[in-house]
Design an enzyme around this catalytic site. Structure first.
Site, PDB file in Angstrom:
ATOM      1  N   CYS A  80       1.018  -0.943  -0.023  1.00 20.16           N
ATOM      2  CA  CYS A  80      -0.070  -0.010   0.273  1.00 20.16           C
ATOM      3  C   CYS A  80       1.129   1.577  -0.147  1.00 20.16           C
ATOM      4  CB  CYS A  80      -1.106  -0.105   0.986  1.00 20.16           C
ATOM      5  SG  CYS A  80      -1.533  -1.284   2.405  1.00 20.16           S
ATOM      6  N   ARG A  84       6.616 -11.017   5.577  1.00 20.79           N
ATOM      7  CA  ARG A  84       5.856 -11.032   7.143  1.00 20.79           C
ATOM      8  C   ARG A  84       6.666 -11.906   7.756  1.00 20.79           C
ATOM      9  NH1 ARG A  84       0.147 -10.036   5.772  1.00 20.79           N
ATOM     10  NH2 ARG A  84      -0.166  -8.285   4.464  1.00 20.79           N
ATOM     11  N   GLN A 140       0.996 -10.961  -3.316  1.00 16.58           N
ATOM     12  CA  GLN A 140      -0.356 -10.459  -3.696  1.00 16.58           C
ATOM     13  C   GLN A 140      -0.760 -10.571  -5.007  1.00 16.58           C
ATOM     14  OE1 GLN A 140      -0.097  -7.848  -0.794  1.00 16.58           O
ATOM     15  NE2 GLN A 140      -1.542  -8.790   1.382  1.00 16.58           N
ATOM     16  N   ASP A 185      -2.337  -7.187  -5.427  1.00 14.52           N
ATOM     17  CA  ASP A 185      -2.680  -6.688  -4.121  1.00 14.52           C
ATOM     18  C   ASP A 185      -2.717  -5.511  -5.494  1.00 14.52           C
ATOM     19  OD1 ASP A 185      -3.332  -4.899  -2.166  1.00 14.52           O
ATOM     20  OD2 ASP A 185      -0.977  -4.915  -2.363  1.00 14.52           O
ATOM     21  N   HIS A 193      -4.491  -0.998  -5.422  1.00 14.76           N
ATOM     22  CA  HIS A 193      -5.251   0.159  -5.001  1.00 14.76           C
ATOM     23  C   HIS A 193      -5.854   1.214  -6.181  1.00 14.76           C
ATOM     24  CE1 HIS A 193      -2.339  -1.628  -1.743  1.00 14.76           C
ATOM     25  NE2 HIS A 193      -3.151  -1.719  -1.188  1.00 14.76           N
ATOM     26  N   LYS A 227     -13.527  -3.576   6.056  1.00 11.46           N
ATOM     27  CA  LYS A 227     -13.237  -3.951   4.902  1.00 11.46           C
ATOM     28  C   LYS A 227     -14.984  -5.507   4.610  1.00 11.46           C
ATOM     29  CE  LYS A 227     -11.066  -7.572   7.553  1.00 11.46           C
ATOM     30  NZ  LYS A 227      -9.352  -8.341   7.405  1.00 11.46           N
ATOM     31  N   HIS A 262      -8.463  -0.580  -1.247  1.00 14.94           N
ATOM     32  CA  HIS A 262      -7.261  -1.945  -0.667  1.00 14.94           C
ATOM     33  C   HIS A 262      -8.075  -3.187  -1.038  1.00 14.94           C
ATOM     34  CE1 HIS A 262      -4.388   0.111   2.040  1.00 14.94           C
ATOM     35  NE2 HIS A 262      -5.750   0.690   1.785  1.00 14.94           N
TER      36      HIS A 262
END
Length: 663
Positions: free
Chosen positions: A354, A383, A401, A403, A405, A489, A535
């Site tokens: 992000c 992580r 991910q 991912d 945005h 979310k 997100h």
């Protein structure tokens, strides 16, 4: 007298001290027998606990399955602890909660024996059944703090004494007696007696090590796990699901199909083998087509960023314990002296994408006309998960991910979320999943104002309603306190082929990060405005999604995803040339094909490729070579089909076409 209002709106005047069991008996003998507990002003309580004030009362029976299971599993845990202490005097007990499919209890074996093992479980199970058949009343008693601490200390229960001493001052401490000869500290609630449990509806599953209060510096305990249900039919169904799940275990199938492996030299990171990475690439290509069509722009961002960036985003304070941090210096190469000085600035491997996407958004001046801007990345993240939490592909330290945005204006949010709902719906259905959708609401600790949270939660809710998904069919539910620290979310919970659910996709409506990282655009009024940042992910991570797919399909991937789509196998070596020619034609048509020309019997080859989950085996011998045909054996089907090479190619090409590319 007090007033008790029932779910149908009727009310009864009863004496103070009347129990829910008394009210059930007054309504009828059937309900008196069926009632397990009561919901008093929304709180689940013992059916024998007296009512002291006007209240709304609902009686809980086995038909209220979620509540009934929670109660039964809690009771099974207490019965487990009682059974262990009955069989092995001197055992200390600690905690024993209910779980999603059962219960566990952490215990310390007495000094005269070693830790409990799975060999102890049959005897403990039988002792539990004796306690259940004895139908011992479960009775609540409030105890003074000092008296309870002394009771535990005198009994040699050091863990319980320590815990009782640390509970907040003024908190009511209660114990539950099983009959008159055994008790445990517990808030409750419980069933009226052990006999309310079905002695055939539980099974002890395994033991594991655990530390007192989860701290590895504390005493090591034994955790005994069990599964508990309302009746034997439910237990048998659960054990059958577990048996099926074991057959589908992605770690086992991943090894059998030569897809990937993990090893301690890279804890929590996956070594993808060629077949496994073929699946990855097919998914990546599929997702790229989907995001290109949906108007996303793909980017790539750095793996390592300065800690100050993570401080500004808020992750350094909220998430640092899960981040891999790196000193920004050249390590010492001399044999003596520390490797690092300890004086360098800190950097961190990114745990999420992000902040980097905000930095891309901030490059150049953005106008309201540029929005929505949809930025996508197959972003590799790290992580620092504890070693004990790692689990195959499902929980790893390095993951990628899908991912994205979406930076948008306030007036665009609902439509963007609605469009995302439609995209996720199409993708999940392409993989054969059904799903439920949940709205995770503000947690207790969070960034941002209540007004912003109200707005964000309402926008997500409105989008789901407009998408037609806020229905019982889609399992619509709101989850208080489950949102991220910066945003509410939506969550997509997929249901796999054997009925398990997996939380995978999400979309979050965030006003916090654009503010913290100073993202802005020029509005129609010429002024500076903050974008809202959505997100979103659909696979979640490639690693975990592939693990889910392996188990969902039991390794039998649809042809378009299968790492090897066809194998051409010979019956006799004279057909080797023909087999190679057939394989070449298949490869030219885009089929992932291999040949098996080994000097082995055809039945052996069939069995081996079936175990490898190859969708189609094309068997050729002298007759097939002479006639220009193949004998096709399809995984999971009996017998074989004879067809020409061209017919086989047409069939395979149709099956190997990804669902989004089919006419």
């Amino acid at each position: 007298m007090i007033r008790v209002t029932l779910p149908d709106g009727s009310a009864r005047e009863v004496a103070r001290g009347t129990t829910p069991a008394d009210i059930a008996a007054a309504i009828g003998p059937g309900l008196a027998k069926a009632a397990l507990a009561a919901r008093v002003d929304g709180e689940v309580r013992d059916i024998m606990r007296p009512l002291e004030a006007d209240t709304n009362l609902a009686l809980i029976t086995a038909k209220d399955e979620a509540d009934a299971l929670e109660l039964a599993r809690h009771d099974f845990a207490h019965v487990l602890a009682e059974a262990v202490q009955k069989l092995h005097p001197g055992t200390q007990i600690t905690f024993g909660p209910a779980t999603d499919d059962g219960f566990y209890y952490d215990v310390m074996a007495p000094a005269n024996r070693g830790p409990f093992t799975e060999d102890d479980l049959p005897a403990i199970e039988e002792a539990m059944r004796e306690i259940i058949r004895a139908d011992k009343p479960l009775r609540r008693e409030v105890v003074a703090r000092n008296d309870l601490i002394k009771t535990w200390a005198d009994a040699g229960e050091s863990f319980k004494a320590e815990w009782a001493a640390e509970l907040p001052e003024g908190e009511e401490l209660s114990v539950y007696w099983s009959g008159d000869d055994w008790m445990d500290m517990c808030r409750g609630p419980h069933l009226a007696s052990t006999g309310k449990l079905d002695p055939q509806a539980f099974k002890l599953m395994r033991v594991a090590g655990a530390y007192w209060r989860g701290d590895q510096n504390n005493a090591q305990l034994t955790r005994i796990y069990g599964t508990g249900w309302l009746n034997k039919k439910q237990l048998d169904a659960h054990l059958l699901r577990l048996e099926e799940a074991a057959k589908r275990d992605h770690r086992k199938l991943g090894q059998e199909m030569d897809l990937f492996h993990l090893q301690q030299e890279a804890h929590g990171s996956v070594f993808w083998h060629p077949h496994g990475f073929t699946i990855w690439r097919a998914l990546e290509a599929y997702m790229r087509r989907a995001i290109d069509e949906a108007g996303y722009k793909e980017v790539k961002t750095p793996q390592v960023m300065d800690a100050r960036q993570w401080e500004q985003s808020g992750h350094w304070g909220k998430y640092r314990e899960n981040m891999f941090v790196i000193p920004d210096e050249v390590p010492n190469t001399e044999d003596e002296g520390p490797v690092i000085s300890g004086e360098a600035d800190w950097m961190a491997l990114k745990p999420m994408n992000c902040p980097a996407h905000v930095l891309i958004f901030r490059q150049g001046i953005k106008s309201y006309r540029d929005l929505p801007l949809r930025i996508y990345e197959n972003g590799c993240c790290h992580r620092n998960e504890p070693h004990g939490a790692l689990h195959g592909l499902m929980r790893v330290r390095q993951f990628t991910q899908d991912d994205a945005h979406i930076f948008c204006r306030e007036d665009q949010i609902v439509q963007e979320v609605q469009d995302f709902c439609a995209l996720a719906d199409r993708i999940y259905k392409d993989f054969g999943f059904t799903y439920s959708i949940k709205l995770a609401l503000r947690p207790e600790k969070r960034f941002g104002s209540d007004a912003d949270w109200d707005k964000a939660e309402n926008e997500l809710r409105d989008a789901v309603v407009k998408a037609g998904l806020a229905t019982e069919e889609y399992g619509w539910e709101e989850l208080p306190g489950e949102g991220a620290f910066y945003a509410p979310k939506l969550e997509w919970h997929l249901t796999d082929a054997i009925g398990r659910t997996w939380q995978v996709g999400t979309i979050q409506s965030d006003r916090v990060l654009p503010e913290r990282l100073d993202a802005s655009y020029v509005g129609e009024d010429g002024g500076k405005h903050r974008p809202v940042m959505l997100h979103r992910a659909i696979f979640g991570s490639y690693e975990r999604f592939i693990g889910i797919l392996i188990e969902h399909y039991a390794g039998r991937f649809p042809v378009w995803l299968a790492p090897v789509q066809a194998v051409v196998a010979t019956i006799v070596s004279d057909a080797d040339g023909y087999a190679n020619a057939v394989a070449a034609k298949l490869a030219a048509a885009g089929i992932r094909v291999e040949t098996d020309l080994r000097n082995e019997k055809i039945n052996y080859k069939v069995r081996e490729h079936s175990l490898a989950k190859v969708p189609h085996l094309l068997v050729v011998g002298n007759r097939e070579a002479e006639e220009g045909k193949v004998a096709i054996r399809t995984l999971g089907s009996e017998g074989q089909r004879i067809m020409s090479v061209d017919e086989a190619i047409a069939m395979l090409v149709a099956e190997a076409t990804p669902p989004d590319l089919r006419a």
